[in-house]
Scaffold this active site. Structure first.
Site, PDB file in Angstrom:
ATOM      1  N   TYR A   1      -4.128   2.724  17.698  1.00 39.71           N
ATOM      2  CA  TYR A   1      -4.584   3.489  17.243  1.00 39.71           C
ATOM      3  C   TYR A   1      -5.815   3.300  18.324  1.00 39.71           C
ATOM      4  CZ  TYR A   1      -1.374   6.045  14.581  1.00 39.71           C
ATOM      5  OH  TYR A   1       0.195   6.740  14.237  1.00 39.71           O
TER       6      TYR A   1
ATOM      7  N   ARG B   1       6.358   2.337   1.200  1.00 40.36           N
ATOM      8  CA  ARG B   1       7.639   3.511   0.507  1.00 40.36           C
ATOM      9  C   ARG B   1       7.976   2.698  -0.904  1.00 40.36           C
ATOM     10  NH1 ARG B   1      10.830   0.239   4.828  1.00 40.36           N
ATOM     11  NH2 ARG B   1       9.695  -1.222   4.394  1.00 40.36           N
TER      12      ARG B   1
END
Length: 374
Positions: free
Chosen positions: A176, A321
């Site tokens: 990013y 996760r």
């Protein structure tokens, strides 16, 4: 509790005095589930609250600091004061369950989908598109725009303080905007913001300085500042491990509160830039760990993985996760029930796991992202 897992439950105190009840943190994960107006949805609040009881700290999904920094559908906003009540709702839900709340602040740069940003115009350090298929070419940011984005990171930090967060994490990872300025792939500038390695570090360091100044001016109680980074890029040219080591030494000098490594596997070794067969995590810890706490992350599915990650001497471990698959991961280890931890996603368990529908749809339609129950 099995005594071999007790190191996971040692307390940890940041230099500013913010205390964590254990060494386990919820990693920042995009969930695509905010309301269309940029406010946090009720489903998101429930999702975070469900996962905030066992861990000592929650780092939220990223929030965009300017309208042209929105990187995902269903990303919540931190770019204006009207968002403070929304941000507060999330912080309060996390803290009510006993965890510290840290807001991840972000600008997507060239990775923003054009349809999500004003006039469809994406921006970056230089006019170099991402190597992702179908990527649009960004417009190079001008000097006044760069300064405006730096200030925007500070303004979103002020909003986080007013909303009751315990800290912010500057998102300098995963390709990013902040990483785009550091990367030789995306930054081809020849001014003060690019060219040499030192000049490519200028934008990340300017954001750190701005955020620290805002915290010094506005925080009435200890407020931590972290920085997340990706150790390497696959592109050529791209960030090498050697360049990242230079960056983290510079970041450590700023007296940040922690560094957070972004990678899929905590055991991953360097691709290029250093002749070292150890894991990136071990190398990073050896280089700067005595000066700044390092958070390790990546495929820590069970407590034995977590203990192995701690053996690299990093003091803190982030679970991503794993907490979606089993929100009770931490409590199960703490209560000697580690054999009951679920390590594969049960596709019939959305309601039980309290996962918002947009995130659930992304999980079940992305083969290989999560291990699945057969």
């Amino acid at each position: 509790m099995n005594p071999k897992y007790s190191p996971l439950f040692d307390t940890f105190v940041f230099q500013k005095g913010v205390s964590l009840k254990n060494r386990l943190i919820m990693a920042p994960m995009t969930n695509f589930s905010s309301n269309q107006d940029g406010t946090v949805s009720d489903a998101e609040v429930r999702y975070y609250a469900r996962r905030s009881k066992g861990v000592s700290m929650v780092v939220t999904a990223c929030t965009y600091v300017t309208p042209n920094g929105k990187g995902f559908r269903g990303e919540f906003a931190g770019d204006r004061d009207e968002m403070i009540p929304s941000l507060k709702k999330l912080a309060s839900a996390i803290k009510a369950e006993g965890a510290k709340a840290v807001l991840q602040i972000f600008h997507g740069g060239r990775e923003c989908p054009p349809e999500l940003v004003p006039n469809g115009e994406i921006v970056s350090a230089s006019e170099v598109p991402s190597e992702r298929k179908g990527s649009a070419t960004p417009r190079e940011l001008q000097e006044d725009e760069i300064q405006s984005i730096i200030r925007a990171f500070g303004e979103t930090t002020r909003r986080a303080i007013e909303a009751g967060y315990d800290g912010v994490e500057i998102h300098g990872a995963n390709g990013y905007l902040i990483q785009q300025f550091f990367s030789p792939h995306s930054n081809r500038r020849e001014d003060q913001w690019g060219g040499t390695l030192e000049k490519r570090m200028a934008f990340p360091l300017a954001i750190v300085e701005e955020v620290q100044n805002v915290v010094a001016k506005n925080a009435k109680q200890p407020f931590i500042i972290g920085y997340r980074f990706s150790p390497e890029e696959p592109e050529t040219p791209g960030i090498t491990m050697a360049e990242t080591l230079k960056l983290i030494h510079a970041l450590a000098e700023t007296k940040l509160d922690y560094l957070h490594v972004s990678q899929m596997d905590f055991k991953a070794e360097p691709r290029r830039g250093v002749e070292d067969q150890r894991s990136r995590l071990e190398i990073i810890q050896e280089q700067v760990g005595k000066r700044i706490p390092v958070i390790g992350v990546g495929s820590i599915f069970n407590p034995d993985d977590a203990i192995q990650a701690l053996k690299s001497n990093v003091p803190l471990i982030a679970l991503g996760r794993e907490l979606i698959i089993d929100p009770d991961w931490v409590e199960k280890v703490e209560n000697g029930r580690e054999t009951e931890i679920e390590t594969k996603i049960d596709k019939g368990a959305q309601e039980r796991l309290v996962v918002p529908d947009p995130l659930w749809q992304a999980i079940i339609h992305s083969p290989g992202w999560f291990p699945e129950v057969e």
